[in-house]
Each structure stands twice: as C-alpha cells, then as structure tokens.
Design a protein around this motif. Structure first.
Motif, PDB file in Angstrom:
ATOM      1  N   GLN A  76      56.231  94.888  -6.776  1.00 55.61           N
ATOM      2  CA  GLN A  76      56.119  95.774  -5.617  1.00 55.61           C
ATOM      3  C   GLN A  76      55.821  97.219  -6.017  1.00 55.61           C
ATOM      4  N   ASN A  77      55.930  97.518  -7.296  1.00 57.06           N
ATOM      5  CA  ASN A  77      55.608  98.867  -7.780  1.00 57.06           C
ATOM      6  C   ASN A  77      54.150  98.988  -8.199  1.00 57.06           C
ATOM      7  N   ASN A  78      53.435  97.894  -8.180  1.00 58.73           N
ATOM      8  CA  ASN A  78      52.022  97.872  -8.539  1.00 58.73           C
ATOM      9  C   ASN A  78      51.208  97.734  -7.255  1.00 58.73           C
ATOM     10  N   LYS A  79      50.515  98.772  -6.850  1.00 59.33           N
ATOM     11  CA  LYS A  79      49.829  98.756  -5.554  1.00 59.33           C
ATOM     12  C   LYS A  79      48.712  97.723  -5.486  1.00 59.33           C
ATOM     13  N   LEU A  80      48.255  97.246  -6.642  1.00 58.41           N
ATOM     14  CA  LEU A  80      47.223  96.215  -6.650  1.00 58.41           C
ATOM     15  C   LEU A  80      47.816  94.813  -6.492  1.00 58.41           C
ATOM     16  N   MET A  81      49.129  94.685  -6.713  1.00 64.28           N
ATOM     17  CA  MET A  81      49.766  93.375  -6.676  1.00 64.28           C
ATOM     18  C   MET A  81      50.838  93.256  -5.592  1.00 64.28           C
ATOM     19  N   LYS A  82      51.229  94.335  -4.983  1.00 66.86           N
ATOM     20  CA  LYS A  82      52.372  94.332  -4.084  1.00 66.86           C
ATOM     21  C   LYS A  82      52.103  93.560  -2.790  1.00 66.86           C
ATOM     22  N   ASP A  83      53.180  93.169  -2.161  1.00 69.99           N
ATOM     23  CA  ASP A  83      53.146  92.533  -0.848  1.00 69.99           C
ATOM     24  C   ASP A  83      53.269  93.629   0.195  1.00 69.99           C
ATOM     25  N   ASN A  84      52.236  93.813   1.011  1.00 67.33           N
ATOM     26  CA  ASN A  84      52.257  94.871   2.015  1.00 67.33           C
ATOM     27  C   ASN A  84      53.187  94.574   3.182  1.00 67.33           C
ATOM     28  N   TYR A  85      53.646  93.330   3.267  1.00 69.24           N
ATOM     29  CA  TYR A  85      54.557  92.932   4.348  1.00 69.24           C
ATOM     30  C   TYR A  85      55.744  92.191   3.730  1.00 69.24           C
ATOM     31  N   PRO A  86      56.597  92.925   2.985  1.00 75.03           N
ATOM     32  CA  PRO A  86      57.653  92.293   2.185  1.00 75.03           C
ATOM     33  C   PRO A  86      58.713  91.567   3.000  1.00 75.03           C
ATOM     34  N   LYS A  87      58.823  91.859   4.287  1.00 77.57           N
ATOM     35  CA  LYS A  87      59.808  91.163   5.120  1.00 77.57           C
ATOM     36  C   LYS A  87      59.320  89.783   5.547  1.00 77.57           C
ATOM     37  N   GLY A  88      58.030  89.509   5.306  1.00 80.81           N
ATOM     38  CA  GLY A  88      57.505  88.196   5.616  1.00 80.81           C
ATOM     39  C   GLY A  88      56.733  88.119   6.905  1.00 80.81           C
ATOM     40  N   TYR A  89      56.666  89.226   7.642  1.00 82.88           N
ATOM     41  CA  TYR A  89      55.924  89.232   8.897  1.00 82.88           C
ATOM     42  C   TYR A  89      55.202  90.562   9.064  1.00 82.88           C
ATOM     43  N   TYR A  90      54.290  90.615  10.014  1.00 81.94           N
ATOM     44  CA  TYR A  90      53.459  91.794  10.222  1.00 81.94           C
ATOM     45  C   TYR A  90      54.290  92.985  10.680  1.00 81.94           C
ATOM     46  N   GLU A  91      54.054  94.118  10.059  1.00 81.82           N
ATOM     47  CA  GLU A  91      54.701  95.367  10.451  1.00 81.82           C
ATOM     48  C   GLU A  91      53.614  96.415  10.664  1.00 81.82           C
ATOM     49  N   GLY A  92      53.184  96.556  11.884  1.00 83.06           N
ATOM     50  CA  GLY A  92      52.111  97.498  12.181  1.00 83.06           C
ATOM     51  C   GLY A  92      52.009  97.742  13.674  1.00 83.06           C
ATOM     52  N   GLU A  93      50.892  98.335  14.077  1.00 82.12           N
ATOM     53  CA  GLU A  93      50.735  98.724  15.474  1.00 82.12           C
ATOM     54  C   GLU A  93      50.381  97.542  16.380  1.00 82.12           C
TER      55      GLU A  93
ATOM     56  N   ASP B 258      50.510  93.860  18.081  1.00 85.89           N
ATOM     57  CA  ASP B 258      51.650  93.052  18.513  1.00 85.89           C
ATOM     58  C   ASP B 258      51.451  91.603  18.080  1.00 85.89           C
ATOM     59  N   PHE B 259      51.691  91.319  16.793  1.00 86.12           N
ATOM     60  CA  PHE B 259      51.578  89.966  16.287  1.00 86.12           C
ATOM     61  C   PHE B 259      52.954  89.303  16.307  1.00 86.12           C
ATOM     62  N   GLU B 260      52.962  87.992  16.532  1.00 84.17           N
ATOM     63  CA  GLU B 260      54.212  87.246  16.559  1.00 84.17           C
ATOM     64  C   GLU B 260      54.858  87.248  15.173  1.00 84.17           C
ATOM     65  N   LYS B 261      56.172  87.454  15.138  1.00 84.64           N
ATOM     66  CA  LYS B 261      56.920  87.380  13.887  1.00 84.64           C
ATOM     67  C   LYS B 261      57.287  85.922  13.643  1.00 84.64           C
ATOM     68  N   ILE B 262      56.650  85.318  12.656  1.00 86.38           N
ATOM     69  CA  ILE B 262      56.837  83.889  12.398  1.00 86.38           C
ATOM     70  C   ILE B 262      57.646  83.706  11.118  1.00 86.38           C
ATOM     71  N   ASP B 263      58.755  83.009  11.217  1.00 83.12           N
ATOM     72  CA  ASP B 263      59.591  82.706  10.053  1.00 83.12           C
ATOM     73  C   ASP B 263      59.089  81.405   9.438  1.00 83.12           C
ATOM     74  N   ILE B 264      58.588  81.490   8.213  1.00 79.62           N
ATOM     75  CA  ILE B 264      58.003  80.307   7.585  1.00 79.62           C
ATOM     76  C   ILE B 264      59.035  79.196   7.385  1.00 79.62           C
ATOM     77  N   LYS B 265      60.308  79.550   7.234  1.00 79.63           N
ATOM     78  CA  LYS B 265      61.344  78.524   7.101  1.00 79.63           C
ATOM     79  C   LYS B 265      61.363  77.620   8.328  1.00 79.63           C
ATOM     80  N   HIS B 266      61.248  78.227   9.503  1.00 80.74           N
ATOM     81  CA  HIS B 266      61.340  77.471  10.748  1.00 80.74           C
ATOM     82  C   HIS B 266      60.141  76.548  10.933  1.00 80.74           C
TER      83      HIS B 266
END
Length: 225
Positions: A171-188, A190-198
């Motif tokens: 996550q400290n490498n901007k070329l390799m990091k996950d831009n959505y580390p919580k697992g769902y979209y975080e932006g302007e 309105d995308f559905e937050k989908i839990d892959i476990k479910h």
C-alpha cells in the motif's frame, strides 16, 4: 483428485483450453458418482465465464474469443445428453465504471453465436490499480437465469479483488497499491457496496461450482480465502 484438478495452475494458453474441457469431464463424472445424476436431455448444464478484460488479460481474452464456439462444441460432445447454456461476464474496475464503460453482461443462453457476436470485438483496457471489481462481477453472476441442473462459473483473472485482506500488495507503493482497500468503491459515484464474502457464500448455497484459474501469484491469497 477432482478438487485438486480444478485449481491447477494454468502454465500456458494451450493448457487453458484443455483444462476447461478436462474440468467439465471431471465434473460430469463426479456428479454421476456422488449423486447418480446423468446428463439426460432434460438436464441443463449452465456454464458462465467471468473474465477480467483489463489491459493485462489481452491474451486470455483473445483465447476465449478465438475458441469459444469450439470449447462449447467440445463440452457438448462430452455431455451429449445435456442442454448446455452459456453466459459471459467481462468485467473491469470502478474507474472504468466512472468513465461510463459498461461491463459485458450476457445471460445464460443456448444461442452461442449471439454470445460470440457480443464478445468478439471486446478490447482489453482499463483497470487502473492492480485489484479489479471481482465482487461486482460475482454479483452479476448471481443475477443470471440459472437452471436447476449442473451449474459452473469460471473466474479467469490475474488480479485479486479489492480489499487488503485479500492480497499482499504494498500500500506504500503507488504503482501496486489497492485504491479501494476497504473492498468497495469509495468515491463520488453511487455504486453498490458489495461484500465478496456474501456473494461467494451465495454461489455455494445455490450449488454453483466456482472454478478459479490461478494465473499470477497476486490472486493466491484471494483464492485461498
């Protein structure tokens, strides 16, 4: 071993084609042995291909485009008494959705030529960061018109889903990091937050066999979980 074979590492593009056919045969033998199910004419065999179509997956996309109809014909040869339905999901990532790039979403059908016509001109592009929207693709997979027979979904990707619990990217490498580390979209948007476990749990509850092709080590942790 049946369960070992379905997660065999795909070493080259030629083995990819053969592995799909081998898995179908193993699946048929397994279902007959475990439940006595035979693929008679009134039994459906549903096959859903879930394919990452971002930049790094060009070779695999072209393999599917080139061999799709041949693969289906071979599957029908191996299961001559079944009615084979085919569906396809080509997915990318949130950044592509932001730009209005819709995922390719084809319901299960026996019109294989129609499926081919809809995927033959897909181009690999997008993706932004390393992880992709696997959860969103799975959600679309659950929305397909699944029958009451045998059900198989193939996930073909070289990238993990979003969420730092599913990969070991830096996550400290901007070329390799996950831009959505919580697992769902975080932006302007309105995308559905989908839990892959479910969604994965629902695949299991609905007896949809999920087969994941391990192309690169980035997906190891996700597949293990």
């Amino acid at each position: 071993n049946f369960f070992t074979k379905i997660i065999t590492y795909i070493n080259d593009l030629n083995s990819f084609y053969k592995t799909i056919l081998d898995y179908i045969k193993d699946f048929q033998d397994y279902k007959i042995k475990e439940s006595g199910m035979l693929f008679y004419g009134d039994i459906r065999l549903d096959i859903l291909i879930i394919l990452d179509t971002t930049n790094s997956m060009g070779e695999y996309l072209r393999m599917i485009q080139k061999n799709l109809l041949k693969i289906i014909e071979k599957i029908k040869d191996n299961c001559p008494l079944a009615t084979v339905y085919l569906g396809f999901i080509g997915y990318k990532d949130f950044s592509d959705l932001e730009l209005g790039d819709e995922y390719t979403d084809i319901d299960l059908t026996i019109d294989y030529n129609s499926v081919y016509d809809q995927i033959k001109d897909i181009q690999e592009d997008g993706g932004d960061d390393v992880p992709e929207d696997v959860a969103g693709a799975f959600k679309k997979g659950l929305e397909k018109s699944w029958g009451n027979g045998a059900k198989i979904a193939f996930l073909i990707t070289d990238s993990p889903c979003h969420g730092t619990e599913y990969h070991d990217l830096d996550q400290n490498n901007k070329l390799m990091k996950d831009n959505y580390p919580k697992g769902y979209y975080e932006g302007e948007e309105d995308f559905e937050k989908i839990d892959i476990k479910h969604v994965v749990k629902e695949f299991a509850e609905r007896d949809i066999f999920l087969v994941c092709f391990n192309i690169l080590k980035f997906t190891d942790k996700m597949f293990k979980k």
